[in-house]
Design an enzyme around this catalytic site. Sequence first.
Site, PDB file in Angstrom:
ATOM      1  N   CYS A   2       0.840  -1.191   0.000  1.00 54.45           N
ATOM      2  CA  CYS A   2       0.000   0.000   0.000  1.00 54.45           C
ATOM      3  C   CYS A   2       0.881   1.249   0.000  1.00 54.45           C
ATOM      4  CB  CYS A   2      -0.950   0.062   1.183  1.00 54.45           C
ATOM      5  SG  CYS A   2      -2.102  -1.315   1.301  1.00 54.45           S
ATOM      6  N   ARG A  27       5.714  -0.135  -4.555  1.00 54.60           N
ATOM      7  CA  ARG A  27       5.355  -0.824  -3.318  1.00 54.60           C
ATOM      8  C   ARG A  27       4.455  -2.033  -3.563  1.00 54.60           C
ATOM      9  NH1 ARG A  27       6.679   1.961   1.178  1.00 54.60           N
ATOM     10  NH2 ARG A  27       5.095   0.933   2.443  1.00 54.60           N
ATOM     11  N   TRP A  75      -2.934  -2.789  -1.663  1.00 61.03           N
ATOM     12  CA  TRP A  75      -2.565  -4.192  -1.848  1.00 61.03           C
ATOM     13  C   TRP A  75      -3.548  -4.983  -1.010  1.00 61.03           C
ATOM     14  CZ3 TRP A  75      -0.827  -8.529   0.851  1.00 61.03           C
ATOM     15  CH2 TRP A  75      -0.184  -9.515   0.092  1.00 61.03           C
ATOM     16  N   ASN A 101      -2.666   2.014   5.483  1.00 64.41           N
ATOM     17  CA  ASN A 101      -1.718   0.955   5.133  1.00 64.41           C
ATOM     18  C   ASN A 101      -1.543   0.094   6.369  1.00 64.41           C
ATOM     19  OD1 ASN A 101       0.455  -0.658   4.450  1.00 64.41           O
ATOM     20  ND2 ASN A 101       1.929   1.012   4.280  1.00 64.41           N
ATOM     21  N   GLY A 102      -1.875  -1.194   6.258  1.00 62.64           N
ATOM     22  CA  GLY A 102      -1.726  -2.074   7.415  1.00 62.64           C
ATOM     23  C   GLY A 102      -2.916  -3.001   7.550  1.00 62.64           C
ATOM     24  N   GLU A 488      18.783 -17.229  -4.967  1.00 62.05           N
ATOM     25  CA  GLU A 488      18.410 -15.882  -5.384  1.00 62.05           C
ATOM     26  C   GLU A 488      18.096 -15.839  -6.881  1.00 62.05           C
ATOM     27  OE1 GLU A 488      17.750 -11.717  -5.448  1.00 62.05           O
ATOM     28  OE2 GLU A 488      17.531 -13.299  -3.951  1.00 62.05           O
ATOM     29  N   LYS A 492      14.494 -14.683  -8.445  1.00 62.74           N
ATOM     30  CA  LYS A 492      14.337 -13.613  -9.432  1.00 62.74           C
ATOM     31  C   LYS A 492      13.481 -14.073 -10.610  1.00 62.74           C
ATOM     32  CE  LYS A 492      15.941 -10.349  -7.451  1.00 62.74           C
ATOM     33  NZ  LYS A 492      15.378 -11.068  -6.345  1.00 62.74           N
ATOM     34  N   GLU A 495       9.828 -14.394  -9.497  1.00 59.63           N
ATOM     35  CA  GLU A 495       9.200 -13.121  -9.175  1.00 59.63           C
ATOM     36  C   GLU A 495       8.707 -12.375 -10.411  1.00 59.63           C
ATOM     37  OE1 GLU A 495      11.114 -11.139  -5.225  1.00 59.63           O
ATOM     38  OE2 GLU A 495      12.457 -11.321  -6.935  1.00 59.63           O
ATOM     39  N   HIS A 511      19.484 -36.097  -4.515  1.00 61.67           N
ATOM     40  CA  HIS A 511      18.526 -36.476  -3.472  1.00 61.67           C
ATOM     41  C   HIS A 511      17.114 -36.011  -3.807  1.00 61.67           C
ATOM     42  CE1 HIS A 511      21.684 -37.880  -0.726  1.00 61.67           C
ATOM     43  NE2 HIS A 511      22.405 -36.888  -1.257  1.00 61.67           N
ATOM     44  N   LYS A 610       6.995  -4.192  -2.781  1.00 62.23           N
ATOM     45  CA  LYS A 610       8.386  -3.889  -2.463  1.00 62.23           C
ATOM     46  C   LYS A 610       8.620  -3.902  -0.960  1.00 62.23           C
ATOM     47  CE  LYS A 610      12.550  -2.680  -3.615  1.00 62.23           C
ATOM     48  NZ  LYS A 610      13.385  -3.669  -4.305  1.00 62.23           N
TER      49      LYS A 610
END
Length: 615
Positions: A2, A27, A75, A101-102, A488, A492, A495, A511, A610
């Site tokens: 948000c 964000r 969001w 926001n929250g 990582e 990426k 995402e 394995h 973000k």
Amino acid sequence: MCGIVGYIGHRQAYPIVIKGLQRLEYRGYDSAGIALYDGNNINLSKTKGKVEDLKKRSEATISLNGNLGLGHTRWATHGVPNDVNSHPHYSNSGELVIIHNGIIENYESIKKELTNRGYVFHSDTDTEVLVNLIEEVKKTEDVKLGKAVQIALNQVVGAYAIAVFDKQKPDEIVVAKLGSPLAIGVGDKEFFIASDASPFIEFTNNAVYLEDEEMAIIRLGKEIKLRKIKDDAIAYPNILELQLNLEEIEKGGYDHFMLKEIYEQPRAILDTYRGRLLADQGLIRMAGIDEHLEKFLNANRIIIVACGTSWHAGLVAEYIFEDLARIPVEVEYASEFRYRNPVITDKDVLIAISQSGETADTLAAIKMAKEKGAFVFGVCNVVGSSIARETHAGAYTHAGPEIGVASTKAFTTQITVLTLMALKLAKEKGVFSQSKFHEFLTELETIPAKVEKALESNALIEVIANVYKDSTNCLYLGRGYNFPVALEGALKLKEISYIHAEGYPAAEMKHGPIALIDEQMPVFVIATKKGHYEKVVSNIQEIKSRKGKIIAIVTEGDTQVRELADHVVEVPETLESLTPLLTTIPLQLLSYHIAVMRGCNVDQPRNLAKSVTVE
């Protein structure tokens, strides 16, 4: 998650709020809205979709006049993304407007009580419950807006950054914070409100960052009035002079922020060690370490807590601290650490890593560790952020604003800071000779130039990306220092391209994951000369014998892996502990190009944010 933008002053609010919302698009959000007060009416516009959709709707449907405005990117948490659930929200009387926001965790019980009192709710959000609670308090307690906000917030459980406007008090906005970030820009006869300073940086360099459980009454012609929400104690605003550069938050000719930020890494790494790394003097200067050196030297262990990309940087740090400084390290997901009743003592040092400095789970882990007596050190990128304020000490990365949701330069600058810390502690503990210490410092100074060299593979990587852009699954393998880089790299790709990918230690392939390998499976292998090279070569041979497609990241001049791999990308040679700073570059570029070729929204991937300011 948000974004909040607000303005009150002598200018027209609409262009400021809309541009501010565009600055906060990084964000992550799924809907947007704006409320403007023109002296008589509150004009409201909101829509599912992007800020550009809001802009078109607003300019076609409402009056854009007014010197007061509140804007929001949402969001979704409570209620699906749609026009009705978008912010801002009215109270039942239409007098109060809120953006939030929250998460209000006890909203259901409050909503039930307000419904019994005759309130009607039009959305599924916890935010509409909060604005009506404020209205009910204001009415029943016969108090002004600021007091009503304070009383109401003492009745809620959760996290919030809010801005509230009362139509009856057109020269005032009330804001408050707990858990979610909120900054107030202080201009000449005008005030700005935002989740971070980027929406108002061209108007003022002066900002006040609210602390948790603080509220502010912002009135035209008067100084900001700060209060503690719990006990109504007076607080005094600390006005900071911002160093943010407007040019840093624009694309600068690049097609996407992510690509710009990938190419900013040589400068970002240099800026992060500049003034700290003094190779010619054989010194590392870090005030946060120097002032608390005994805490680190006497620690039984270091606990690293983080989320996402920052967690991967923490995994690299585990290798670095244990290998170089010989200090035991545990790396934890902050979201798990905070809930599993961990054993923490006053002999532990906790390092919290976060790009934004606002990650909710990491903040909660910090507070828990402090309560148990641990020394807490923060590594973050945003000056004045919550983690910077909550920790006992810390070190900023100097990546500059990172707008792309998928972190790139945050990762490499976090590793840079953590490497400096480990090297300094290794020297202080006497683990290193002066000559070995100097070798590390000298090599670290060369990393920006070597990152530049690694970036020269961009054209080759674009060709490789075109070959594998339609893959449905990918495997990433690495050993030692480069196992976290494999994780990582897979993150990426997931995402921003929405391709399923997994990272594994190369030795663990046998394995389980080896069952997945066939001629349709691209396998990205980090196979630099330093480290477990021969072992990785063996793993590559195992993949090749099962017809897997091999894309290898190798050290310049490598011939052995080149004979086995379908594609090879070279990076310059460096010390083993510094290889993650180079091997991650091709994987970032690869993810970027695949996502672009698939038509994905690179900077704002679906469902992601973000700054993750809710649990």
